[in-house]
Scaffold this motif. Structure first.
Motif, mmCIF file in Angstrom:
data_model
loop_
_atom_site.group_PDB
_atom_site.id
_atom_site.type_symbol
_atom_site.label_atom_id
_atom_site.label_comp_id
_atom_site.label_asym_id
_atom_site.label_seq_id
_atom_site.Cartn_x
_atom_site.Cartn_y
_atom_site.Cartn_z
ATOM 1 N N PHE A 91 0.839 -1.193 0.000
ATOM 2 C CA PHE A 91 0.000 0.000 0.000
ATOM 3 C C PHE A 91 0.877 1.247 0.000
ATOM 4 O O PHE A 91 1.866 1.333 0.724
ATOM 5 N N GLY A 92 0.505 2.220 -0.803
ATOM 6 C CA GLY A 92 1.221 3.489 -0.847
ATOM 7 C C GLY A 92 2.326 3.551 -1.882
ATOM 8 O O GLY A 92 2.906 4.609 -2.103
ATOM 9 N N ALA A 93 2.621 2.439 -2.525
ATOM 10 C CA ALA A 93 3.710 2.409 -3.504
ATOM 11 C C ALA A 93 3.324 3.149 -4.778
ATOM 12 O O ALA A 93 2.171 3.139 -5.204
ATOM 13 N N THR A 94 4.316 3.768 -5.378
ATOM 14 C CA THR A 94 4.204 4.273 -6.734
ATOM 15 C C THR A 94 4.991 3.294 -7.588
ATOM 16 O O THR A 94 6.170 3.046 -7.317
ATOM 17 N N ILE A 95 4.341 2.709 -8.566
ATOM 18 C CA ILE A 95 4.950 1.658 -9.365
ATOM 19 C C ILE A 95 5.019 2.093 -10.813
ATOM 20 O O ILE A 95 4.052 2.628 -11.352
ATOM 21 N N ILE A 96 6.157 1.833 -11.429
ATOM 22 C CA ILE A 96 6.289 2.002 -12.872
ATOM 23 C C ILE A 96 6.415 0.583 -13.431
ATOM 24 O O ILE A 96 7.270 -0.193 -12.980
ATOM 25 N N TYR A 97 5.525 0.252 -14.351
ATOM 26 C CA TYR A 97 5.592 -1.061 -14.974
ATOM 27 C C TYR A 97 5.508 -0.919 -16.481
ATOM 28 O O TYR A 97 5.056 0.100 -17.000
ATOM 29 N N GLN A 98 5.973 -1.959 -17.162
ATOM 30 C CA GLN A 98 5.945 -1.959 -18.619
ATOM 31 C C GLN A 98 4.986 -3.035 -19.089
ATOM 32 O O GLN A 98 5.072 -4.194 -18.663
ATOM 33 N N LYS A 99 4.080 -2.622 -19.962
ATOM 34 C CA LYS A 99 3.119 -3.568 -20.526
ATOM 35 C C LYS A 99 3.792 -4.365 -21.640
ATOM 36 O O LYS A 99 4.881 -4.011 -22.102
ATOM 37 N N LYS A 151 0.651 -9.626 -19.373
ATOM 38 C CA LYS A 151 1.891 -9.699 -18.612
ATOM 39 C C LYS A 151 2.477 -8.298 -18.513
ATOM 40 O O LYS A 151 2.484 -7.553 -19.491
ATOM 41 N N ILE A 152 2.957 -7.962 -17.317
ATOM 42 C CA ILE A 152 3.626 -6.684 -17.113
ATOM 43 C C ILE A 152 4.913 -6.929 -16.334
ATOM 44 O O ILE A 152 5.024 -7.909 -15.594
ATOM 45 N N GLU A 153 5.874 -6.045 -16.524
ATOM 46 C CA GLU A 153 7.139 -6.141 -15.798
ATOM 47 C C GLU A 153 7.288 -4.927 -14.896
ATOM 48 O O GLU A 153 7.126 -3.788 -15.335
ATOM 49 N N VAL A 154 7.605 -5.168 -13.630
ATOM 50 C CA VAL A 154 7.794 -4.090 -12.668
ATOM 51 C C VAL A 154 9.161 -3.450 -12.924
ATOM 52 O O VAL A 154 10.188 -4.121 -12.856
ATOM 53 N N LEU A 155 9.163 -2.147 -13.228
ATOM 54 C CA LEU A 155 10.409 -1.432 -13.521
ATOM 55 C C LEU A 155 10.937 -0.655 -12.320
ATOM 56 O O LEU A 155 12.152 -0.532 -12.152
ATOM 57 N N ALA A 156 10.030 -0.089 -11.499
ATOM 58 C CA ALA A 156 10.466 0.721 -10.364
ATOM 59 C C ALA A 156 9.380 0.757 -9.294
ATOM 60 O O ALA A 156 8.182 0.660 -9.597
ATOM 61 N N ILE A 157 9.821 0.897 -8.033
ATOM 62 C CA ILE A 157 8.927 1.012 -6.892
ATOM 63 C C ILE A 157 9.417 2.177 -6.050
ATOM 64 O O ILE A 157 10.602 2.260 -5.743
ATOM 65 N N ASN A 158 8.494 3.068 -5.674
ATOM 66 C CA ASN A 158 8.851 4.245 -4.875
ATOM 67 C C ASN A 158 7.754 4.445 -3.832
ATOM 68 O O ASN A 158 6.596 4.141 -4.083
#
Length: 163
Positions: A91-99, A151-158
């Motif tokens: 909870f609270g994460a900012t996620i960048i993912y690639q489709k 399918k998505i790939e997690v690129l970053a978590i903040n």
């Protein structure tokens, strides 16, 4: 609602719920009550627009106040800045993912009442958020969408949300 229901909110989300409650309870509702009282004194209520609309609006306000009361009573404030496991999605994460089509997407996991797709804020219990929970950078997540499996790939978590 069951006893296990948790209404996770950010500190900002809690303030927004409290502000809306106070505005409805102490500003808008008393004004509508005054209008309805005045309109009721004017005679035939069946054709009195102020009375009919005012009573309808009072029911809407009371319904929303009951909802806000329940949300505030079950609120569990989670400050994203205080998260311990910064390498996983919670909870609270900012996620960048690639489709799979190569498009990068940024989303923020927030409380149910804070969700706002126009600002990339999604509810922590949405399907994609549930699929992303506990994932780490580099993980490939598969989940079902209305258009089929994706399918998505997690690129970053903040864990820093805007104030």
């Amino acid at each position: 609602m069951n006893k296990e229901y948790k209404n996770y909110v950010t500190p900002k989300g809690l303030l927004l719920l409290q502000d809306e409650y106070r505005e409805l309870r102490y500003n808008e509702r008393p004004k509508i009550v005054d209008v309805v009282s005045w309109a009721a004194k004017n005679g035939d209520r069946s054709e009195n627009g102020d009375y009919i609309y005012g009573k309808r609006r009072l029911r809407e306000i009371d319904r929303r106040l009951r909802y806000l009361t329940k949300q505030l009573e079950t609120a569990v404030v989670v400050d994203p800045k205080q998260q311990q496991s910064l390498t996983q999605v919670f909870f609270g994460a900012t996620i960048i993912y690639q489709k799979s089509d190569g498009l990068s997407v940024t989303i923020k996991l927030v409380g149910i009442d804070e969700a706002d797709l126009t600002n990339d804020k999604i509810s922590w219990n949405s399907p994609i958020a549930k699929a992303l929970m506990k994932s780490s950078v580099g993980d490939i997540i598969k989940f079902n969408t209305p258009n089929g499996s994706e399918k998505i790939e997690v690129l970053a978590i903040n864990y820093i949300l805007e104030s």
